[in-house]
Design a protein around this motif. Sequence first.
Motif, PDB file in Angstrom:
ATOM      1  N   ASP A 341       3.291  -3.326   5.704  1.00 25.79           N
ATOM      2  CA  ASP A 341       2.509  -4.512   5.357  1.00 25.79           C
ATOM      3  C   ASP A 341       1.075  -4.111   5.010  1.00 25.79           C
ATOM      4  O   ASP A 341       0.475  -4.615   4.054  1.00 25.79           O
ATOM      5  N   HIS A 342       0.545  -3.167   5.780  1.00 27.21           N
ATOM      6  CA  HIS A 342      -0.802  -2.659   5.534  1.00 27.21           C
ATOM      7  C   HIS A 342      -0.878  -1.908   4.208  1.00 27.21           C
ATOM      8  O   HIS A 342      -1.848  -2.046   3.451  1.00 27.21           O
ATOM      9  N   VAL A 343       0.163  -1.115   3.909  1.00 24.57           N
ATOM     10  CA  VAL A 343       0.215  -0.409   2.624  1.00 24.57           C
ATOM     11  C   VAL A 343       0.217  -1.415   1.472  1.00 24.57           C
ATOM     12  O   VAL A 343      -0.501  -1.253   0.479  1.00 24.57           O
ATOM     13  N   ALA A 344       1.041  -2.460   1.593  1.00 23.09           N
ATOM     14  CA  ALA A 344       1.142  -3.466   0.528  1.00 23.09           C
ATOM     15  C   ALA A 344      -0.188  -4.146   0.288  1.00 23.09           C
ATOM     16  O   ALA A 344      -0.585  -4.389  -0.862  1.00 23.09           O
ATOM     17  N   ASP A 345      -0.921  -4.449   1.362  1.00 20.62           N
ATOM     18  CA  ASP A 345      -2.232  -5.091   1.199  1.00 20.62           C
ATOM     19  C   ASP A 345      -3.271  -4.117   0.660  1.00 20.62           C
ATOM     20  O   ASP A 345      -4.120  -4.483  -0.145  1.00 20.62           O
ATOM     21  N   SER A 346      -3.223  -2.860   1.112  1.00 16.28           N
ATOM     22  CA  SER A 346      -4.202  -1.873   0.655  1.00 16.28           C
ATOM     23  C   SER A 346      -4.054  -1.584  -0.833  1.00 16.28           C
ATOM     24  O   SER A 346      -5.036  -1.459  -1.561  1.00 16.28           O
ATOM     25  N   ALA A 347      -2.800  -1.463  -1.292  1.00 17.34           N
ATOM     26  CA  ALA A 347      -2.558  -1.141  -2.700  1.00 17.34           C
ATOM     27  C   ALA A 347      -2.797  -2.332  -3.611  1.00 17.34           C
ATOM     28  O   ALA A 347      -3.195  -2.168  -4.763  1.00 17.34           O
ATOM     29  N   GLY A 348      -2.547  -3.526  -3.108  1.00 19.11           N
ATOM     30  CA  GLY A 348      -2.683  -4.711  -3.959  1.00 19.11           C
ATOM     31  C   GLY A 348      -1.424  -4.949  -4.766  1.00 19.11           C
ATOM     32  O   GLY A 348      -0.591  -4.056  -4.934  1.00 19.11           O
ATOM     33  N   PRO A 349      -1.258  -6.157  -5.303  1.00 23.26           N
ATOM     34  CA  PRO A 349      -0.020  -6.514  -5.999  1.00 23.26           C
ATOM     35  C   PRO A 349       0.259  -5.692  -7.243  1.00 23.26           C
ATOM     36  O   PRO A 349       1.400  -5.574  -7.660  1.00 23.26           O
ATOM     37  N   ALA A 350      -0.770  -5.095  -7.845  1.00 26.22           N
ATOM     38  CA  ALA A 350      -0.563  -4.373  -9.105  1.00 26.22           C
ATOM     39  C   ALA A 350      -0.070  -2.949  -8.917  1.00 26.22           C
ATOM     40  O   ALA A 350       0.403  -2.331  -9.865  1.00 26.22           O
ATOM     41  N   ARG A 351      -0.146  -2.408  -7.673  1.00 24.42           N
ATOM     42  CA  ARG A 351       0.130  -0.979  -7.506  1.00 24.42           C
ATOM     43  C   ARG A 351       1.031  -0.675  -6.315  1.00 24.42           C
ATOM     44  O   ARG A 351       1.083   0.455  -5.845  1.00 24.42           O
ATOM     45  N   ARG A 352       1.739  -1.677  -5.828  1.00 27.74           N
ATOM     46  CA  ARG A 352       2.551  -1.464  -4.632  1.00 27.74           C
ATOM     47  C   ARG A 352       3.697  -0.495  -4.880  1.00 27.74           C
ATOM     48  O   ARG A 352       3.999   0.346  -4.044  1.00 27.74           O
ATOM     49  N   GLY A 353       4.371  -0.637  -6.013  1.00 30.52           N
ATOM     50  CA  GLY A 353       5.480   0.263  -6.317  1.00 30.52           C
ATOM     51  C   GLY A 353       5.033   1.711  -6.344  1.00 30.52           C
ATOM     52  O   GLY A 353       5.702   2.599  -5.805  1.00 30.52           O
ATOM     53  N   GLU A 354       3.884   1.968  -6.971  1.00 31.89           N
ATOM     54  CA  GLU A 354       3.361   3.336  -7.032  1.00 31.89           C
ATOM     55  C   GLU A 354       3.004   3.845  -5.639  1.00 31.89           C
ATOM     56  O   GLU A 354       3.259   5.013  -5.307  1.00 31.89           O
TER      57      GLU A 354
END
Length: 419
Positions: A341-354
């Motif tokens: 969840d923290h990774v998803a928020d840190s990366a933001g919606p535009a870069r989660r897959g990467e």
Amino acid sequence: MSAPTTGAPAAANSLKELAAAPGLLSLLGWSLVGRLHLSATLVALLVVAADITGSYATAGLVSGALVLGQGLTAPLRGRTVDRRPAARVLMWTSVVYGAGVAALAAVPARAGWEPLAGAAFLVGLACPPSTQVSRAKVAQLAQGGLRRRAFTLQATVNELVLVTGPGAASLAIAGVGARGAVAFCGALAAVGGFGLAAAVRRAGVDAPAVTEAADEGASEGSLLRDPAVVRSVAAVTALISGFAIIDFVLVSWSHQRGSPALGGVLTGVWAAGSAAGGLAATLWLDGAVNLRRRLLLVAAGVALLLPALATPLTGGSPWAVAAALAVGGMAIPPALAALYDHVADSAGPARRGEAFGWIATATTAASAAANPLAGAALDRWGPWAPVAVAVVACCLATGLVAGARRMPAHANGKVPAVS
């Protein structure tokens, strides 16, 4: 905020919330099928390579070549998912990868292990981004407490993948032989990829999240220039490395005792404890999350192995080790869920897959490096030494998220605390 409900009503409410999210349970279910081939293929390919070479050490190089290929392209595949319809990427890679794995079964024994390893590496490069898609799309589909419960359930599903994959491969080997099992794994990869693609479309999250967020600028520049993302990826890497060390210790310790099968039993006990903890967390845990506290609980759970393996205290009893694994494993899925969840928020919606792609690459490399380190420590000081290294790795994960800012409120108004 009202006091949380407990017991059966809380569990029922959690299940209703998960079931009410359009397409979420289907996505989670197909993420299990879509990743089942990963662990199954390694077992089947290892047996084929061992039959060709007569050496499990050399066979390990063949399966390692497949994993290396998978890890190298994971960030690129994740970045593609961030910018292209996920279902299309899944289907094309599933066709190429599935056919490639099936073709590995046809490599003749007279060719030797080198061509098989080279082909396995090339096939690994085309691995479907099932892991990146499933995690990125869960983050795109759900928010707040629902997203954390979904990630917890996903972490529990991952335990099922680790246990079920090798079992499915063993059954296939018994039924159709090792080469037939490899071909079966190729078909399984294709079916899982197509099923996950259909689930993504049904859930309405096929389009890249950047389109929905209208955040084109966020996709510019290197993800690795963002310190928050680098720390979060490194935290996951440290944690998974610790788990890889424990797996190595369980197998090695059991082998030293003259009971190689015991390693599989102990690994199964650890997975069962983790699955139980994940299910309990999915049903009953809610509200704000202290990420560091959850990671420290994981470190404490791993540390339970230190007295369990100490001969003066327990006589090195497998029962004491199993008890430590069952109790300690329960803390893993809630911690991984909060960390993802923290990774998803840190990366933001535009870069989660990467971001999840980089996690796949980093954890693959770190796990490979962890085994020689654990082996050297075990040879020199005994099993407690690599376990201590694993505890340090878990504490390092805690330290890496310690400097993170407080995460912003999600759509439901809940704020997961990380400080």
